[in-house]
Design an enzyme around this catalytic site. Structure first.
Site, PDB file in Angstrom:
ATOM      1  N   LYS A  85       3.623 -56.275 -31.153  1.00 42.76           N
ATOM      2  CA  LYS A  85       2.334 -57.148 -31.228  1.00 42.76           C
ATOM      3  C   LYS A  85       1.294 -56.602 -31.918  1.00 42.76           C
ATOM      4  O   LYS A  85       0.450 -57.174 -32.403  1.00 42.76           O
ATOM      5  CB  LYS A  85       2.119 -57.228 -29.691  1.00 42.76           C
ATOM      6  CG  LYS A  85       1.527 -55.915 -28.937  1.00 42.76           C
ATOM      7  CD  LYS A  85       1.531 -56.418 -27.576  1.00 42.76           C
ATOM      8  CE  LYS A  85       0.889 -55.021 -26.746  1.00 42.76           C
ATOM      9  NZ  LYS A  85      -0.148 -54.509 -26.988  1.00 42.76           N
ATOM     10  N   THR A  86       1.031 -55.325 -31.696  1.00 41.71           N
ATOM     11  CA  THR A  86      -0.208 -54.576 -32.491  1.00 41.71           C
ATOM     12  C   THR A  86      -0.167 -55.049 -34.044  1.00 41.71           C
ATOM     13  O   THR A  86      -1.111 -54.863 -34.488  1.00 41.71           O
ATOM     14  CB  THR A  86      -0.026 -53.118 -32.143  1.00 41.71           C
ATOM     15  OG1 THR A  86      -0.150 -52.918 -30.783  1.00 41.71           O
ATOM     16  CG2 THR A  86      -1.346 -52.589 -32.873  1.00 41.71           C
ATOM     17  N   ASP A  99      -5.915 -58.862 -26.913  1.00 40.20           N
ATOM     18  CA  ASP A  99      -4.717 -58.217 -26.597  1.00 40.20           C
ATOM     19  C   ASP A  99      -4.357 -58.007 -25.172  1.00 40.20           C
ATOM     20  O   ASP A  99      -5.268 -57.842 -24.474  1.00 40.20           O
ATOM     21  CB  ASP A  99      -4.678 -56.903 -27.423  1.00 40.20           C
ATOM     22  CG  ASP A  99      -3.145 -56.179 -27.503  1.00 40.20           C
ATOM     23  OD1 ASP A  99      -2.228 -56.817 -27.172  1.00 40.20           O
ATOM     24  OD2 ASP A  99      -3.161 -54.792 -27.739  1.00 40.20           O
ATOM     25  N   GLU A 100      -3.022 -57.848 -24.848  1.00 37.94           N
ATOM     26  CA  GLU A 100      -2.667 -57.453 -23.443  1.00 37.94           C
ATOM     27  C   GLU A 100      -3.309 -58.445 -22.457  1.00 37.94           C
ATOM     28  O   GLU A 100      -4.082 -58.432 -21.393  1.00 37.94           O
ATOM     29  CB  GLU A 100      -3.146 -56.180 -22.925  1.00 37.94           C
ATOM     30  CG  GLU A 100      -2.587 -55.042 -23.830  1.00 37.94           C
ATOM     31  CD  GLU A 100      -1.325 -54.610 -23.441  1.00 37.94           C
ATOM     32  OE1 GLU A 100      -0.472 -55.432 -22.939  1.00 37.94           O
ATOM     33  OE2 GLU A 100      -0.668 -53.682 -24.255  1.00 37.94           O
ATOM     34  N   GLN A 159       4.969 -57.984 -18.175  1.00 39.14           N
ATOM     35  CA  GLN A 159       4.492 -56.721 -18.131  1.00 39.14           C
ATOM     36  C   GLN A 159       3.240 -56.766 -17.448  1.00 39.14           C
ATOM     37  O   GLN A 159       2.164 -56.016 -17.588  1.00 39.14           O
ATOM     38  CB  GLN A 159       4.183 -56.008 -19.532  1.00 39.14           C
ATOM     39  CG  GLN A 159       5.631 -55.945 -20.101  1.00 39.14           C
ATOM     40  CD  GLN A 159       5.323 -55.303 -21.664  1.00 39.14           C
ATOM     41  OE1 GLN A 159       5.062 -53.905 -21.687  1.00 39.14           O
ATOM     42  NE2 GLN A 159       5.362 -56.229 -22.857  1.00 39.14           N
ATOM     43  N   ARG A 184      10.225 -48.867 -21.769  1.00 41.89           N
ATOM     44  CA  ARG A 184       9.821 -47.539 -22.351  1.00 41.89           C
ATOM     45  C   ARG A 184      10.879 -46.788 -23.427  1.00 41.89           C
ATOM     46  O   ARG A 184      10.443 -45.974 -24.188  1.00 41.89           O
ATOM     47  CB  ARG A 184       8.913 -46.751 -21.439  1.00 41.89           C
ATOM     48  CG  ARG A 184       7.967 -47.221 -20.614  1.00 41.89           C
ATOM     49  CD  ARG A 184       7.028 -47.950 -21.201  1.00 41.89           C
ATOM     50  NE  ARG A 184       7.178 -49.421 -21.380  1.00 41.89           N
ATOM     51  CZ  ARG A 184       6.691 -50.172 -22.119  1.00 41.89           C
ATOM     52  NH1 ARG A 184       5.933 -50.083 -22.938  1.00 41.89           N
ATOM     53  NH2 ARG A 184       7.020 -51.538 -21.946  1.00 41.89           N
TER      54      ARG A 184
END
Length: 716
Positions: A32-33, A217-218, A248, A601
């Site tokens: 996504k980044t 973002d997020e 998330q 993770r």
């Protein structure tokens, strides 16, 4: 071109989509980044959008810095300097410094961190004659924060019980103290920005016209106040791009509302939706295990991650006798992998549900000489010597900051005693002025002895001189001058003392931080910018990536990070999922999302452990394995004994001890315990390879015991 070629089909769609609202569901490890930065680069290079007209909002300083670095590689540093890239709090602080005057917010306001806020709450409790032992300042502060997240000012706060009645008394006084100090807390940065936009449409229009594109973002972590800000800023052009993953969303305890991302298409019916479902981090077995846990949630958008890394090892599940064995076998596993398996310590992370679980791992790792770092412990900027020096900078920036002034008025000691401070405080109270104004008040000299007033006057002159320097000095030069004129380092104590050495090194490290800030694009904002950046540092910003140390951290702190090997420990009912979550939400949806975050993770391996017995708050209890372990299909997990986990071998076979006979214990049977005495079994429950016995002991009360550990003697 290489970056463009590396995009998959869904990523390319997200990057190149045109105007209007855009919702990007970006699963864990889906890049996504890269997509967000590539979209910004595409807007500038392919569509001719001026970087001045782009606003990109993230949730941590770490993420903001990473975004800036990537953008500099794509479009150059000159372009990035023109953009607004930062956290919600940093963006709002910038808006309020520029345009907060209509609300009476001075441009030189300071941002109070949690310690400062607690000091103010304690001060208010004392003024109201409320016992802080009965009404914990931290709890009161939490309720005030929740009110602000819901955009509820003090005069609209409605108590619902006795405790919130106390909050209702403290809240307005707390806010008055902040205003007197020319200070805002973290929640004020958001709430006052919403207030500014609501009440002053001309100010809002100026920012709406400036920002042609708003990217967030997020997005799953936004609260109502943050969403209002986003809606305001994108209200004119409607070019709002949000990136997030409802699976998330794990921060409801600090106001995040997962329904915001889930209802985005209702608020923006014309929104284009892109799903990024290809994972570039984990193996398929890990992704499948995570999916089977989170897919039990009712409230989620349908999606499923997949990876080209189809082959991978199953999740291992190890049942240990107690938490010390848990720490021991994990330490042995890590030590063996480093010594014989070619691994680095930095490849491993131990994830736990609560911070308290780190203690035993610290003890055992020290014994095994395993280097480690803890994320979420005492942060650099919370250390006493750092807060002392920063308090000087804050008073230089804004003398009306009473909290910081009280911290430094006699640090290092300069002969200003408690009685003198109380006299200054009473003068300020009587005149309705700040402590600094009281220090400068002509009446003060008549209220103090000549010796006391001389000490106060020297302090006053010191601050005045340092304030004169701030406009023509860098932050580093100003800090060096503070240290020189106060003799702070020399007066910390004997430099042969390791503790004193550590404090001196910390202050010198702060000079490194100021030098880096001065050299950065934000350096142009001077002292105000530096103090703001320090106040908004998060726990995860302290993580030293690339260092060869095992990382210990809560699952909450791990979001956004990745490690080759993950140990997920304490997977027991009441711990993970946490007992509070079970009580508040029988479906434990957020706990499932938290487990999903923990599993994803891992790049290569996940080792899960759970204990038959665990000591919590001084009481040892029998534990049941987490319901989440039952959600993972048998085909995706293997059971290892503690020995197999401690000495991992490629040929290790699944192993489980045979359970004791089901009729070994029965309800109603009288038994004897070597410590608790005689008792009667009230309940007998199977737990993996053991039985949990609930026994009533007349002398000791009701106890839960594991049959294999308790070794109860049967009585006739």
């Amino acid at each position: 071109m290489d970056d463009w070629k590396a995009l998959d089909e869904a990523q390319r769609e997200a990057v190149t989509y045109g105007d209007g609202p855009l919702l990007i569901f970006a699963g864990a490890g889906s890049g996504k980044t890269r997509v967000l930065t590539m979209r910004i680069a595409h807007l500038i290079s392919a569509r001719g959008v001026s970087p001045r007209r782009i606003l990109a909002v993230t949730f941590t300083n770490k993420a903001a810095n990473e975004m800036r670095e990537r953008l500099e590689q794509l479009v150059g540093s000159a372009q990035v300097r023109q953009m607004w890239v930062g956290t919600f709090h940093a963006i709002c602080a910038r808006i309020l410094r520029e345009s907060g005057q209509p609300l009476g917010i001075p441009p030189d306001f300071v941002v109070f961190d949690e310690d400062d806020q607690l000091s103010v709450v304690r001060e208010v409790l004392k003024a109201l004659d409320i016992d802080e032992k009965r009404f914990a300042p931290r709890s009161i502060l939490t309720f005030i924060s929740r009110a602000k997240e819901k955009l509820t000012p003090p005069h609209l706060y409605v108590p619902t019980d006795y405790f919130t009645q106390i909050v209702g008394r403290v809240y307005p006084r707390y806010q008055q103290r902040l205003e007197a100090c020319h200070a805002l807390d973290f929640d004020d940065l958001l709430m006052r920005t919403v207030e500014l936009f609501d009440q002053h449409p001309d100010v809002l229009e100026r920012y709406q016209r400036r920002f042609l594109h708003v990217l967030v973002d997020e997005f799953q972590d936004v609260n109502r106040a943050q969403y209002r800000i986003v809606q305001h800023l994108s209200g004119l052009h409607r070019n709002l791009c949000v990136v997030g993953d409802d699976d998330q969303s794990i921060y409801s305890w600090r106001g995040a509302d997962v329904q915001i991302i889930l209802s985005f298409q209702r608020d923006f019916p014309d929104a284009h939706v892109v799903k990024l479902e290809q994972n570039y981090r984990s193996t398929q077995p890990i992704l499948d295990a995570a999916f089977h846990v989170v897919s039990k949630n009712v409230h989620r958008a349908p999606k499923r991650l997949w990876s080209q890394r189809r082959e991978g090892l199953p999740v291992t599940v190890t049942e240990v006798a107690h938490e010390r064995e848990e720490a021991l076998v994990i330490a042995q596993h890590i030590a063996l992998c480093v010594q014989q398996g070619g691994r680095r310590y930095g490849d491993f992370v131990v994830l736990y549900r609560t911070n308290a679980q780190s203690r035993l791992f610290e003890e055992v790792f020290l014994n095994y000489r395993i280097p480690y770092q803890i994320v979420g412990g005492v942060r650099f900027y919370q250390r006493k010597e750092i807060k002392d020096v920063l308090a000087y900078l804050r008073v230089i920036h804004s003398p009306n900051d009473d909290v910081s002034l009280l911290r430094i008025i006699n640090v290092p000691p300069r002969g200003i005693g408690l009685q003198t401070v109380e006299t200054i405080r009473q003068l300020a109270l009587r005149e309705g002025i700040s402590l600094w104004a009281a220090v400068e008040h002509p009446q003060l000299s008549s209220l103090l002895t000549a010796r006391a007033y001389s000490a106060v006057a020297q302090f006053r002159d010191l601050i005045r001189e340092l304030r004169d320097l701030r406009e023509r000095s860098s932050v580093t030069e100003l800090l060096q001058e503070v240290l020189k004129r106060t003799d702070y380092l020399q007066r910390l104590g004997d430099l042969r003392d390791p503790e004193v050495q550590s404090r001196v090194e910390n202050v010198r490290e702060l000079l490194t931080a100021t030098q880096q800030f001065d050299a950065s694009p934000d350096g142009e904002r001077g002292l105000a910018g530096f103090l703001e950046s320090v106040a908004l540092v998060a726990d995860v910003d302290s993580l030293e990536e690339g260092s060869d140390r095992v990382t210990l951290m809560t699952v909450h702190a791990a979001k956004g990070l990745e490690f080759p090997i993950v140990f997920l420990v304490g997977m027991e009912e009441g711990l993970f999922p946490h007992i509070r979550s079970i009580q508040e939400d029988p479906n434990v949806e957020e706990e499932r999302r938290l487990c999903y975050v923990a599993l994803t993770r891992a790049k290569e391996r996940v080792h899960i452990t759970h204990a038959r017995l665990r000591s919590v708050f001084g009481s040892t209890s029998g534990m049941l394995e987490s319901r989440f372990l039952y959600d993972i299909p048998e085909s995706l997990k293997i059971y290892w004994s503690p020995t197999e986990l401690a000495h991992p071998l490629p040929s290790a076979k699944p192993a489980r001890a045979a359970p004791p006979p089901a009729d070994e214990y029965r309800v109603g049977q009288r038994v004897r315990h070597r410590t608790f005495g005689d008792g009667v079994i009230m309940k007998c429950e199977r737990q993996s390879d053991d039985h949990v016995l609930t026994v009533v002991f007349p002398q000791a009360g009701i106890k839960q015991l594991l049959a294999s550990i308790a070794k109860l003697e049967k009585l006739s």
